[in-house]
Write an enzyme that holds these catalytic residues in place. Structure first.
Site, mmCIF file in Angstrom:
data_model
loop_
_atom_site.group_PDB
_atom_site.id
_atom_site.type_symbol
_atom_site.label_atom_id
_atom_site.label_comp_id
_atom_site.label_asym_id
_atom_site.label_seq_id
_atom_site.Cartn_x
_atom_site.Cartn_y
_atom_site.Cartn_z
ATOM 1 N N HIS A 10 3.903 5.180 6.403
ATOM 2 C CA HIS A 10 3.175 5.149 5.140
ATOM 3 C C HIS A 10 3.962 5.810 4.016
ATOM 4 C CE1 HIS A 10 0.245 6.247 2.058
ATOM 5 N NE2 HIS A 10 -0.425 5.180 2.474
ATOM 6 N N GLU A 48 11.233 7.100 -0.127
ATOM 7 C CA GLU A 48 12.296 6.089 -0.131
ATOM 8 C C GLU A 48 13.007 6.081 1.208
ATOM 9 O OE1 GLU A 48 12.906 3.944 -2.565
ATOM 10 O OE2 GLU A 48 11.322 4.780 -3.818
ATOM 11 N N LEU A 73 -1.331 3.613 13.292
ATOM 12 C CA LEU A 73 -2.225 3.669 14.440
ATOM 13 C C LEU A 73 -3.285 2.581 14.463
ATOM 14 C CD1 LEU A 73 -2.705 7.519 14.835
ATOM 15 C CD2 LEU A 73 -1.253 5.966 16.159
ATOM 16 N N GLY A 76 -5.243 -1.565 9.712
ATOM 17 C CA GLY A 76 -5.920 -1.559 8.420
ATOM 18 C C GLY A 76 -5.197 -2.446 7.417
#
Length: 121
Positions: A10, A48, A73, A76
Site C-alpha cells: 500500500h 516510491e 491481506l 478490497g
C-alpha cells in the site's frame, strides 16, 4: 525471456513501514533462487516507486515478463480495481510486455498455518 517480480504494498506516511517492505522484498529476492532476474518493491500510494514506475523500470532493465504480486491481506478495492488500473498505466508506457497479476498474499493457503504459528508464539 527475462522475468521480473514487482511486489506491491500500500505505502505509508511512516517511512520505516515502507523500508520494512523493501527489506522483505530483498529477502524474497534472495530466497527466490534466481526465479526472477529482478525483484523490487512498488507502492500504491504514499511511497516510491509507484507501480507503473517500477514496472517500467524492470522492463527497461530487460524484463519481457513481469509478475505483479499484491502484498495485501484481502481483496478490497486496491486489489480488485486500483492495482489492475496501475498495471494498465504501465502497459500504456511499455506496450507488448506480458504482465501477470498474481494472487494477493491473503488468498494463499499458507496464510492459515502462518497465522496459527503467530498466535502460538
Amino acid at each position: 525471456m527475462m522475468k521480473a517480480l514487482v511486489v506491491v504494498a500500500h505505502g505509508s506516511r511512516r517511512e520505516a513501514s515502507n523500508e520494512e517492505v523493501r527489506e522483505l522484498v530483498a529477502r524474497l529476492d534472495e530466497s527466490a533462487g534466481g526465479s526472477f532476474a529482478v525483484v523490487c518493491a512498488a507502492f500504491l500510494e504514499l511511497a516510491e516507486p509507484s507501480i507503473p514506475d517500477a514496472i517500467v523500470d524492470v522492463i527497461d532493465q530487460g524484463a519481457g515478463h513481469v509478475t505483479v504480486l499484491p502484498y495485501f491481506l484481502s481483496a478490497g478495492r486496491h486489489v480488485a480495481t486500483d492495482i489492475p488500473a496501475e498495471i494498465d498505466k504501465a502497459l500504456v508506457r511499455r506496450p507488448g510486455v506480458e504482465i501477470h497479476l498474481a494472487g494477493y498474499a491473503g488468498s494463499s493457503k499458507a496464510m492459515l498455518p502462518l497465522l496459527l504459528n503467530l498466535a502460538k508464539s
